[in-house]
Write an enzyme that holds these catalytic residues in place. Structure first.
Site, short mmCIF file in Angstrom:
data_model
loop_
_atom_site.label_atom_id
_atom_site.label_comp_id
_atom_site.label_asym_id
_atom_site.label_seq_id
_atom_site.Cartn_x
_atom_site.Cartn_y
_atom_site.Cartn_z
N CYS A 157 -5.76 -16.62 30.66
CA CYS A 157 -6.23 -15.28 31.04
C CYS A 157 -5.69 -14.95 32.42
CB CYS A 157 -7.76 -15.22 31.04
SG CYS A 157 -8.36 -13.64 31.65
N CYS B 205 -11.43 -11.43 37.47
CA CYS B 205 -12.65 -11.56 36.68
C CYS B 205 -12.88 -13.04 36.45
CB CYS B 205 -12.50 -10.84 35.33
SG CYS B 205 -13.87 -11.20 34.20
N CYS C 206 -15.70 -15.80 32.43
CA CYS C 206 -15.60 -16.95 31.52
C CYS C 206 -15.61 -18.22 32.38
CB CYS C 206 -14.33 -16.87 30.68
SG CYS C 206 -14.38 -15.52 29.50
N CYS D 278 -8.41 -7.92 28.31
CA CYS D 278 -9.32 -9.09 28.28
C CYS D 278 -9.14 -9.87 26.98
CB CYS D 278 -10.77 -8.63 28.44
SG CYS D 278 -11.95 -9.96 28.11
N GLN E 22 -24.92 -9.34 16.52
CA GLN E 22 -24.39 -10.62 17.02
C GLN E 22 -22.95 -10.41 17.50
OE1 GLN E 22 -26.45 -13.21 17.04
NE2 GLN E 22 -27.96 -12.82 15.44
N GLU F 139 -39.16 -5.80 13.66
CA GLU F 139 -38.24 -5.56 14.77
C GLU F 139 -38.80 -4.43 15.64
OE1 GLU F 139 -35.10 -6.36 16.18
OE2 GLU F 139 -35.44 -4.57 17.37
N ASN G 2 -35.55 -15.11 15.52
CA ASN G 2 -34.28 -15.00 16.24
C ASN G 2 -34.51 -14.09 17.46
OD1 ASN G 2 -31.09 -13.35 15.60
ND2 ASN G 2 -31.47 -15.16 16.81
N CYS H 260 -30.45 -18.12 21.12
CA CYS H 260 -29.26 -18.00 21.98
C CYS H 260 -29.55 -18.60 23.36
CB CYS H 260 -28.82 -16.55 22.10
SG CYS H 260 -30.09 -15.49 22.78
C1 LIG Z 1 -31.17 -11.88 19.25
S1 LIG Z 1 -31.53 -10.29 18.58
C2 LIG Z 1 -31.63 -10.73 16.87
C3 LIG Z 1 -31.31 -9.66 15.88
C4 LIG Z 1 -31.14 -10.06 14.42
N1 LIG Z 1 -31.94 -11.18 14.04
C5 LIG Z 1 -29.69 -10.28 14.09
O1 LIG Z 1 -29.34 -11.29 13.48
O2 LIG Z 1 -28.85 -9.40 14.41
C6 LIG Z 1 -33.18 -10.06 19.06
C7 LIG Z 1 -33.83 -8.81 18.49
O3 LIG Z 1 -35.22 -8.84 18.87
C8 LIG Z 1 -35.64 -7.51 19.08
N2 LIG Z 1 -36.90 -7.61 19.86
C9 LIG Z 1 -37.04 -7.75 21.21
N3 LIG Z 1 -38.33 -7.88 21.52
C10 LIG Z 1 -39.04 -7.83 20.36
C11 LIG Z 1 -40.42 -7.93 20.04
N4 LIG Z 1 -41.33 -8.10 20.99
N5 LIG Z 1 -40.79 -7.85 18.75
C12 LIG Z 1 -39.86 -7.67 17.77
N6 LIG Z 1 -38.53 -7.56 18.02
C13 LIG Z 1 -38.12 -7.65 19.29
C14 LIG Z 1 -34.46 -6.87 19.77
O4 LIG Z 1 -34.50 -5.46 19.64
C15 LIG Z 1 -33.27 -7.50 19.00
O5 LIG Z 1 -32.91 -6.71 17.90
#
Ligand SMILES: C[S@@+](CC[C@H](N)C(=O)[O-])C[C@H]1O[C@@H](n2cnc3c(N)ncnc32)[C@H](O)[C@@H]1O
Length: 371
Positions: free
Chosen positions: A3, A11, A14, A87, A211, A261, A304, A331
């Site tokens: 890079c 930058c 990374c 980038c 993602q 969600e 997630n 994550c």
């Molecule tokens: C890491 S992302 C996961 C999205 C999904 N599982 C995917 O595979 O694309 C986390 C998600 O949690 C939602 N979120 C954040 N706080 C939350 C809450 N208190 N209750 C429910 N969802 C929430 C965010 O809007 C986001 O869409």
């Protein structure tokens, strides 16, 4: 990966770039194994590696410079624009369109927002690429003043760059270090980007989470589906479901899946993608409040969450609820480890590191827990 921006110190995002990729992956595996601890029944599956360059399906470019010579990239310590349009971690299909977007901004007279002086209009350009190569482009503006000019010049941009299918303007009037504001103005007829991933087609709206790494996300959804099939639950919750990736991948005849969600817009997308898939429903709300208020307990829960993790209330509920299986896709292995300590009755049986973010310390790790 080479890079030139990194080498020139323009930058340094990374931070692991100087480590060979194999060493980066080994380091992430060791960190995850240490954080999850030695569990007697835990089997680690081989890490899902990423391509090293072009893996980001979304570019978040801060606009600087002048109206005649806009920069797309980041701002330096003095608030001046640093151009990073080449980038190498950004998908090639996005990189190819950035010069056209810069020329469009010039033609439409979109003055880059000057952070130190708080003047100008165009703050960010956000571009997402779907696996089909189609693009969603969002111009983050300080106000709606430039909208007529955007509309006037848009037909030529769409003609020159036919892969652009969705264009919006996002309004961010406040002088804040955030990426986008609350108001989204559609500039094209289409407002969602179809995202075919593995066995399902998701629909992405402008402000919904998706993602970062399409190939690794495809592997993640396939892995979670495999674990869910092994357990063969009749009822599943997908908490923090976003646009429905896990829920739609684990849907099956005779299975009832509920996705929860907080973002209403993401829920609308998930519902759109779920049309014709029986047994799947989505609702907007807080994941913890939903679980705590629920009378019935499903056979399996997928979580997630964002980087902060699920927190002690939801972890405590999962521990007490009697739910037999949990799939936790995280994550942030640090908050994952904290959450797992709060639910000791659910033991990790399978885990897999997925390198969603090469050259950075960030990593995705998925764990199947069974009571
Ligand atoms: C890491 S992302 C996961 C999205 C999904 N599982 C995917 O595979 O694309 C986390 C998600 O949690 C939602 N979120 C954040 N706080 C939350 C809450 N208190 N209750 C429910 N969802 C929430 C965010 O809007 C986001 O869409």
């Amino acid at each position: 990966m080479q890079c030139s921006y990194f080498d020139a110190h323009a930058c340094r995002s990374c931070t692991l770039l100087e480590l060979p990729y194999a060493d980066q992956v080994r380091g992430k595996e060791e960190r995850c194994a240490e954080l999850l601890g030695a569990a007697p029944d835990l089997q680690w599956l081989p890490t899902v590696r990423s391509r090293e360059d072009g893996y980001r399906n979304k570019a978040k470019m801060v606009v600087g410079g002048t109206v005649d010579r806009p920069t797309l990239g980041i701002l330096d310590a003095g608030g001046r624009g640093v151009d990073l349009r080449e980038c190498p971690v950004v998908a090639a299909g996005i990189r190819a369109v950035l010069p056209q977007l810069a020329r469009f901004a010039t033609r439409a007279g979109l003055t880059p927002y000057d952070v130190p002086r708080r003047r100008g209009e165009l703050k960010h350009v956000l571009v997402t690429e779907s696996p089909t190569g189609e693009l969603m482009v969002r111009f983050v503006l300080r106000s709606d003043r430039a909208l007529p000019r955007l509309r006037e010049h848009l037909p030529r941009l769409l003609q020159e760059a036919p892969r652009i299918r969705v264009v919006t303007a996002n309004l961010l009037p406040e002088h804040k270090a955030v990426l986008e504001g609350e108001v989204e103005v559609a500039l094209t007829e289409r407002t969602t980007l179809p995202m075919p991933l593995g066995r399902v087609e998701l629909d992405l709206r402008p402000r919904s989470f998706f993602q970062t790494n399409t190939d690794v996300a495809t592997a993640l959804y396939a892995q979670v589906r495999e674990w869910v099939e092994e357990v063969a639950p009749s009822t599943v919750w997908d908490l923090y479901c976003g646009v429905g990736g896990f829920a739609l991948h684990v849907a099956a005849p005779g299975r009832h899946v509920v996705g929860i969600e907080v973002s209403e817009e993401a829920v609308e997308s998930a519902r759109l993608a779920a049309r014709g898939v029986p047994g799947v429903e989505f609702a907007a709300g807080d994941a913890t409040a939903f679980a705590l208020a629920s009378v019935q307990v499903p056979d399996l829960v997928v979580v997630n969450p964002p980087r902060r993790g699920i927190g002690e209330d939801l972890a405590g509920w999962l521990e007490r609820s009697g739910v037999q299986h949990v799939v936790y896709s995280s994550c942030n292995p640090e908050t994952l480890a904290t959450d797992l300590r709060a639910m000791p009755s659910l033991r990790p049986v399978r885990a897999r590191v997925l390198d969603m973010f090469p050259h950075t310390p960030h990593v995705e790790v998925a764990v199947l827990l069974s009571r």
